[in-house]
Design an enzyme around this catalytic site. Sequence first.
Site, PDB file in Angstrom:
ATOM      1  N   CYS A  40     -13.600 -95.199  53.776  1.00 12.45           N
ATOM      2  CA  CYS A  40     -12.192 -94.650  53.777  1.00 12.45           C
ATOM      3  C   CYS A  40     -12.311 -93.032  54.021  1.00 12.45           C
ATOM      4  CB  CYS A  40     -12.059 -94.868  52.281  1.00 12.45           C
ATOM      5  SG  CYS A  40     -13.117 -93.945  51.239  1.00 12.45           S
ATOM      6  N   HIS A  94     -13.077 -92.829  46.429  1.00  8.97           N
ATOM      7  CA  HIS A  94     -11.888 -93.208  47.334  1.00  8.97           C
ATOM      8  C   HIS A  94     -11.249 -92.021  47.869  1.00  8.97           C
ATOM      9  CE1 HIS A  94      -9.469 -96.148  49.286  1.00  8.97           C
ATOM     10  NE2 HIS A  94      -8.360 -95.836  48.429  1.00  8.97           N
ATOM     11  N   ASP A 110      -2.631 -95.001  51.977  1.00  7.35           N
ATOM     12  CA  ASP A 110      -3.888 -95.585  51.486  1.00  7.35           C
ATOM     13  C   ASP A 110      -4.096 -96.813  52.337  1.00  7.35           C
ATOM     14  OD1 ASP A 110      -6.069 -96.603  50.507  1.00  7.35           O
ATOM     15  OD2 ASP A 110      -5.288 -96.369  48.176  1.00  7.35           O
TER      16      ASP A 110
END
Length: 218
Positions: A40, A94, A110
């Site tokens: 991520c 994250h 996202d």
Amino acid sequence: ISVDAQKMLSSNENNKKNDKTLRPLFPKQAAECSYVSCYCEENVWKLCQDASSRVPEEMDRCFVVFISNTCRTVPLWKQRAGREDDRLVIWDYHVIFLYSWDAKTCLVYDLDSELPFPTFFHKYVTETFRTDQVLKSDFHRFFRVVPAKQFLQHFASDRRHMKRPDGSWIKPPPPYPAISTSSSSHNLDEYINMDIGTGPGQVFTLTEFVKRFYKIDK
């Protein structure tokens, strides 16, 4: 992209002469963006790179947010990797991308979320983070907010965290070279660390994070 966000972006695109318009940072759908599962931080770095090349004048309104805690256990809902109906996942960390256009308008990008790309900040927070009040302290979320330009310039990762002791990959790496700078080949831990007053950017609790990017009219 969400219907409401699309309407806002489309309306503002019709008035390109106004420098204060909300611009679509990523005309692509989420599926068309650079994405590799379990990387991520690099997916967001690629978003920063794309925005910087396309709309550099908007970069001062863009932020990268690392979400983690001391225990490396942060519950997030509505994640594509989740298996139950609520799509809950407990990540070690994250990373998301924010476009804080003004005091009242902030969009969240996202690539791991089931929510629209982008989603308005309040909706994203409500559905993804919910609240810390019903969680044990080990699961409270903290947020390291870093200006996107700073992140793009200084972030580095040699992907060591995705390797087993024998050197094999836990998850296949992105196809492009590892991200490095002239001064560092790996500083990912500085961003995941949530010690207040250290590292890049600024660390917030969930309540502080919401107050920073979501202003309520009084």
